[in-house]
Design an enzyme around this catalytic site. Sequence first.
Site, PDB file in Angstrom:
ATOM      1  N   GLU A 146       0.809  -1.225   0.000  1.00 44.58           N
ATOM      2  CA  GLU A 146       0.000   0.000   0.000  1.00 44.58           C
ATOM      3  C   GLU A 146       0.836   1.265   0.000  1.00 44.58           C
ATOM      4  OE1 GLU A 146      -2.957  -0.025   3.049  1.00 44.58           O
ATOM      5  OE2 GLU A 146      -4.034  -1.667   2.140  1.00 44.58           O
ATOM      6  N   GLU A 175      -5.701  -8.444   0.699  1.00 47.63           N
ATOM      7  CA  GLU A 175      -6.433  -8.051   1.912  1.00 47.63           C
ATOM      8  C   GLU A 175      -7.864  -7.676   1.560  1.00 47.63           C
ATOM      9  OE1 GLU A 175      -4.775  -4.893   4.338  1.00 47.63           O
ATOM     10  OE2 GLU A 175      -2.745  -5.663   4.085  1.00 47.63           O
TER      11      GLU A 175
HETATM   12  C1  PNW Z   1      -4.620  -1.729   5.295  1.00 46.88           C
HETATM   13  N1  PNW Z   1      -8.251   3.374   3.545  1.00 46.88           N
HETATM   14  O1  PNW Z   1      -4.657  -0.373   5.568  1.00 46.88           O
HETATM   15  C2  PNW Z   1      -3.276  -2.230   5.795  1.00 46.88           C
HETATM   16  O2  PNW Z   1      -2.509  -2.908   4.838  1.00 46.88           O
HETATM   17  C3  PNW Z   1      -3.362  -3.018   7.060  1.00 46.88           C
HETATM   18  O3  PNW Z   1      -2.117  -3.000   7.715  1.00 46.88           O
HETATM   19  C4  PNW Z   1      -4.511  -2.491   7.914  1.00 46.88           C
HETATM   20  O4  PNW Z   1      -4.537  -3.019   9.196  1.00 46.88           O
HETATM   21  C5  PNW Z   1      -5.784  -2.811   7.162  1.00 46.88           C
HETATM   22  O5  PNW Z   1      -5.756  -2.325   5.829  1.00 46.88           O
HETATM   23  C6  PNW Z   1      -7.036  -2.291   7.842  1.00 46.88           C
HETATM   24  O6  PNW Z   1      -7.007  -0.880   7.942  1.00 46.88           O
HETATM   25  C7  PNW Z   1      -5.605   0.501   5.054  1.00 46.88           C
HETATM   26  O7  PNW Z   1      -8.336   4.480   4.143  1.00 46.88           O
HETATM   27  C8  PNW Z   1      -5.735   1.727   5.667  1.00 46.88           C
HETATM   28  O8  PNW Z   1      -8.941   3.113   2.535  1.00 46.88           O
HETATM   29  C9  PNW Z   1      -6.588   2.668   5.164  1.00 46.88           C
HETATM   30  C10 PNW Z   1      -7.345   2.400   4.033  1.00 46.88           C
HETATM   31  C11 PNW Z   1      -7.222   1.172   3.403  1.00 46.88           C
HETATM   32  C12 PNW Z   1      -6.353   0.222   3.919  1.00 46.88           C
END
Ligand code: PNW
Length: 452
Positions: A171, A358
């Site tokens: 990401e 994920e």
């Molecule tokens: C991902 N958004 O983060 C990460 O890869 C993980 O480490 C995290 O725990 C998981 O998703 C859940 O949050 C994100 O704002 C953080 O769209 C923010 C976003 C998407 C994914």
Amino acid sequence: MALTHSKLSFPPAFAWGYAAAAPQIEGASSLHGKGPSIWDAFAARPGTIHGGDDLSVACDHYNLYAEDFALMRELGARHYRLSVAWPRIYPMGDGAVNYAGLDYYDRLIDSLLAEGITPWVTLFHWDLPDALEGQHGGWRSRRIPELFGRYADTVVKTLGDRVKNWITINETVCFTRLAYGGHDKAPGANEPAGVVNQTFHHALLAHGQGVRAVREHGGPGARVGITDNPAVLVPVTETPADIAAARETFAWANERVLGAIHRGGYAPALLEADGRDAPRWQPGDFDLISAPTDFLGLNIYTGAWVQAGPDGRPRTLSYPPAYPRADSPWLYHVPQSLYWGPRFCAELYRPASIYITENGAGYDDPPPVDGEVHDLHRRDLVRNYLRELHRAIHDGVPVDGYFLWSFMDNFEWQDGYARRFGAVYCDFRTQRRTPKLTARWYREVMWANALV
Ligand code: PNW
């Protein structure tokens, strides 16, 4: 009248599993020579993390991994996406290798394989060694992808005889724009656009270094790809006009990472829009950045709705206040994101293979009652998303696997331990694990290779 019960089966050899990341589950943040990461430093600053939580203990997976893998096997997973902590391997980011760190992952991989679970290893999941932030300014510096290349060489050489599936970085937008252009992800630097765009370029170079390391040292059968979290734009109606509007918006929104990697350069329109803030690159950078990969990893949780506006131009709608979402406020329920996200990626970038690395949902689940957690809300969300993934595969999108985020509740970054994404409930005081209803259901899905 005899009614039929149609079965939504997934392709043979579809890879089902769980995903997690080192800094969110391991704890032991200064044990056996591990150096501090920028997240350890960030959490030490008052007011950064919900509840003042930190990463020092987390799920204590550093010590409990063997029990965790036994439970994972019992719960039916045959694939597991994990990450290696760079500051465990190079505590200062640069300098001498910490053999205790390498040894830890050596044992961890053996333990996983002994349970019959296939490892998928992410080389970077946001935990930059803090020393590199202090000495070089972190991802602002071109030095970081070089040092990442050296770290990747070490990890791939050590684990490559047993690990065949590699993910370079996780990401990009979360450790560049949200981290250097904002305040809620480490290092929380609030830099202007020009600096942020340069951090993106350095992240792309790190991805290229990761691909190079796997090609050079991965051995026979090694595969490598990036995991990205594209902004997913979803057509309001599945009509040609709305689909075209969503696709056009998708391509533009994801130009800086997925566009640049697959095109082998920045689109002229992007550079023009950036103006003085455009990233700078050197000759040869894109040979590294756009080297062919074996798959594209996608983290997809949500989407935004697009339609062809009255003037024919695409317009993105805002969510009405009553729109359903998880307790993670950004996680609007958009199951169709798991159809259109992979589909637009397949059409625009033509990857050989796609994995959903994920997907899942964050809720503030209450503790177990009589050993049970009835998280029907999470189960239903995941099932609705998987129906759409099934439809994408049926329509020809080459999706070959799915990893539920996450195996157990863990450190949810700035939201600390209150926000739970696990299929397994974690009591952070006793370290007791309790499979939720979602885990029991997901076991049946994996076993049947079909939605149940
Ligand atoms: C991902 N958004 O983060 C990460 O890869 C993980 O480490 C995290 O725990 C998981 O998703 C859940 O949050 C994100 O704002 C953080 O769209 C923010 C976003 C998407 C994914």
